[in-house]
Write a protein that holds these residues in place. Structure first.
Motif, PDB file in Angstrom:
ATOM      1  N   ARG A  22      23.191 -41.254  21.605  1.00 53.03           N
ATOM      2  CA  ARG A  22      22.734 -42.094  21.004  1.00 53.03           C
ATOM      3  C   ARG A  22      21.270 -41.971  20.416  1.00 53.03           C
ATOM      4  O   ARG A  22      20.742 -43.494  20.183  1.00 53.03           O
ATOM      5  N   LEU A  74      29.800 -40.209  19.786  1.00 51.18           N
ATOM      6  CA  LEU A  74      30.470 -41.096  20.641  1.00 51.18           C
ATOM      7  C   LEU A  74      31.763 -41.015  21.248  1.00 51.18           C
ATOM      8  O   LEU A  74      32.038 -41.336  22.428  1.00 51.18           O
ATOM      9  N   GLY A  90      21.780 -51.317  21.682  1.00 50.22           N
ATOM     10  CA  GLY A  90      22.444 -49.243  21.670  1.00 50.22           C
ATOM     11  C   GLY A  90      21.793 -49.509  23.121  1.00 50.22           C
ATOM     12  O   GLY A  90      22.758 -48.491  24.092  1.00 50.22           O
ATOM     13  N   LEU A 141      25.502 -47.868  25.609  1.00 52.36           N
ATOM     14  CA  LEU A 141      25.823 -46.301  24.987  1.00 52.36           C
ATOM     15  C   LEU A 141      25.263 -44.944  26.237  1.00 52.36           C
ATOM     16  O   LEU A 141      24.469 -45.526  26.689  1.00 52.36           O
ATOM     17  N   LYS A 179      23.843 -41.759  27.958  1.00 47.72           N
ATOM     18  CA  LYS A 179      22.712 -40.597  26.832  1.00 47.72           C
ATOM     19  C   LYS A 179      23.008 -39.539  27.590  1.00 47.72           C
ATOM     20  O   LYS A 179      22.950 -38.908  27.817  1.00 47.72           O
TER      21      LYS A 179
END
Length: 531
Positions: free
Chosen positions: A81, A128, A188, A192, A194
């Motif tokens: 990220r 991701l 983001g 998203l 970590k």
């Protein structure tokens, strides 16, 4: 004791996060296709010759391809990220620099910076996705949607870029990236994860430098050799790249946590789609660039009309990607990808026929088949490749498909594109009448864009002769490289059918292994009791 492990199922937050990553991918694709539309305008505005135009077109891919392995490994260590957000910020800045570049060199440098940012973003998004969507069927859908975002971005780039180029200067087409970068930077951090892989320790900068130093001189040497012949300096650059590549491989074998896990290359589910992606990108990238130039400089379409001509194919491709993801659960990848490649070949044949009949309809139909046929290799192949690696190494593994595609496209534009330019030059040199002034003939022989500019100062009858010869020479070059591309892809189809014939539909292998675990555990328990 029994074990019935099932991978975690993605929830709403993961799907929203996928939307943010698709937005980032969408604008990366839009930027690439905007450049194809803007290239004739850039050539006129910056006085860029044919070689300048090739560098402007392919420096981005050189840098992306050179840095993807490094960025993939870096994301595994520092967090995907974080790397995605850094890349988005750099992407916005580099887009501004591209828009206001005042010379070919300045634009080439700005495009190189865009390549650095894109390498960070692409590997982060793919890593991701592998982490957020571990259930095989969901992973296939996620990669299908990711592939769709690329084609939707291409459509948007063509349409929005065409509108901007019709009313504003060429740099305005690059400004559409800036709002997208801001949106990714805002959303983001909210959606998203970590995530950081289990790979620890400092980044291996020696391996990173070796990968970069191996790729750049080799590609530069190939490019220079295709332009000026096999002279000492290009040959030395290629040999240097090969030697540094060997050093990179030897170093990876000696490390406990290598930048790139070479064991992946022993898996046919990884290597076969990887090689197919490279070959297809190598050949079709140059063909697409020539098609875009043909639309504008031979068929006489405006940038907006040229964008609209490609839009049906790209829309069809974006619709096919999710459908392909669903079909991949029922049909073996070998058959699905091979059928798609057969459609690509059929589309290329129509492109060849379109040049003979000067038919934009055949061009549009051929590109539509070509685009739709590429969806299985991109969506299913990406799932096979990234799924071959464990989640903690997903960043480095996900870099390889992009390395393959970007380097293939860049080398193709450099080599196949330069061959096309050489064929055009040879045809023009032999076809222009003696009445054409030598300086005009020399300029017209360099590129079809130069032919259009140089003919503007000639008497109407002579200008028509120059332009007719230029169009005929360019169309002939396009047909030759397209025919060669279709021929090679027939071999790719055969390779896919042979090497992937035993791979089952996506998700079926995982279900089978889950069913076998309880049986194996039961047998183990029974043996323990008997003992």
């Amino acid at each position: 004791m029994t074990s019935n492990y099932a991978p975690p199922v993605a929830r709403l937050r993961e799907w929203i996060g996928l939307g943010v990553m698709c937005l980032a991918t969408l604008f990366i694709a839009a930027d690439s296709f905007v450049l194809m539309l803007a290239l004739p305008h850039i050539a006129a505005g910056l006085n860029a010759d044919g070689i300048d135009q090739l560098w402007i077109a392919d420096i981005y891919g050189f840098v992306v391809g050179s840095l993807l392995i490094t960025m993939g490994g870096l994301g595994d260590r520092v967090g995907r990220r974080r790397l995605l957000l850094i890349g988005a910020a750099c992407f916005g800045v580099a887009s501004l620099l591209s828009a206001y570049a005042g010379s070919p060199v300045a634009l080439i440098v700005a495009r190189a910076l865009l390549g650095v940012a894109s390498a960070a973003m692409v590997t982060s998004t793919l890593g991701l996705i592998r982490t957020m969507f571990q259930e095989p069927k969901q992973m296939g859908v996620a990669f299908g949607l990711w592939a769709s975002s690329y084609t939707i971005g291409a459509v948007m780039g063509l349409l929005v870029g065409g509108v901007l180029l019709a009313d504003f200067w060429w740099g305005s087409a690059f400004l559409i990236n800036v709002p997208a970068a801001l949106i990714v930077l805002i959303l983001g951090p909210l959606v998203l994860p970590k995530h950081r892989g289990e790979v620890t320790g400092k980044p291996d900068w020696i391996s990173s430098l070796l990968s970069l130093a191996a790729i750049l001189p080799a590609v530069w040497g190939v490019k220079e050799a295709s332009r000026d012949g096999w002279q000492l300096l290009p040959i030395a650059a290629i040999l240097l790249g090969v030697l540094l590549g060997i050093a990179f491989i030897r170093r990876q074998r000696s490390l406990s946590t290598p930048l790139l896990d070479l064991s992946l290359f022993r898996n046919p589910k990884f290597t076969t789609p990887l090689l197919a992606l490279f070959i297809q990108a190598l050949l079709t990238g140059a063909v697409l660039l020539f098609v875009m130039l043909d639309f504008q400089l031979v068929e006489g379409l405006t940038p907006l009309q040229a964008g609209l001509a490609l839009a049906p194919g790209l829309v069809l491709s974006s619709l096919c990607a999710p459908v392909v993801g669903a079909l991949a659960r029922r049909i073996r990848p070998a058959y699905l990808i091979a059928c798609g490649e057969a459609l690509v070949i059929a589309g290329l044949v129509l492109v060849i026929l379109a040049g003979s009949f000067s038919s934009p309809v055949l061009f549009i139909t051929g590109f539509a088949l070509w685009s739709a046929g590429g969806s299985p290799l991109l969506a299913v192949g990406m799932t096979l490749m990234v799924g071959s690696a464990p989640p903690e190494k997903a960043g480095a593994a996900s870099s390889m498909p992009q390395v393959s595609a970007e380097l293939g496209n860049s080398i193709g534009v450099a080599v196949i594109g330069s061959i096309g330019v050489a064929l055009y030059n040879a045809r023009m040199t032999d076809s222009l009448p003696s009445q054409v002034p030598p300086d005009v003939a020399d300029a017209a022989s360099q590129s079809i864009a130069n032919a259009a500019q140089s003919a503007a100062g000639l008497p109407p009858d002579l200008a028509r002769i120059v332009l007719d010869n230029a169009r005929e020479a360019f169309t002939g070059s396009l047909q030759l490289i397209t025919g060669f591309t279709a021929f090679v892809l027939v071999g790719v189809v055969a390779m896919i059918l042979v090497r992937l014939r035993r791979v089952r539909p996506l998700g079926s292998e995982d279900q089978a292994s889950e069913q076998q675990r309880p049986r194996a555990a039961a047998v183990s328990d029974e043996n323990t009791v008997n003992q």
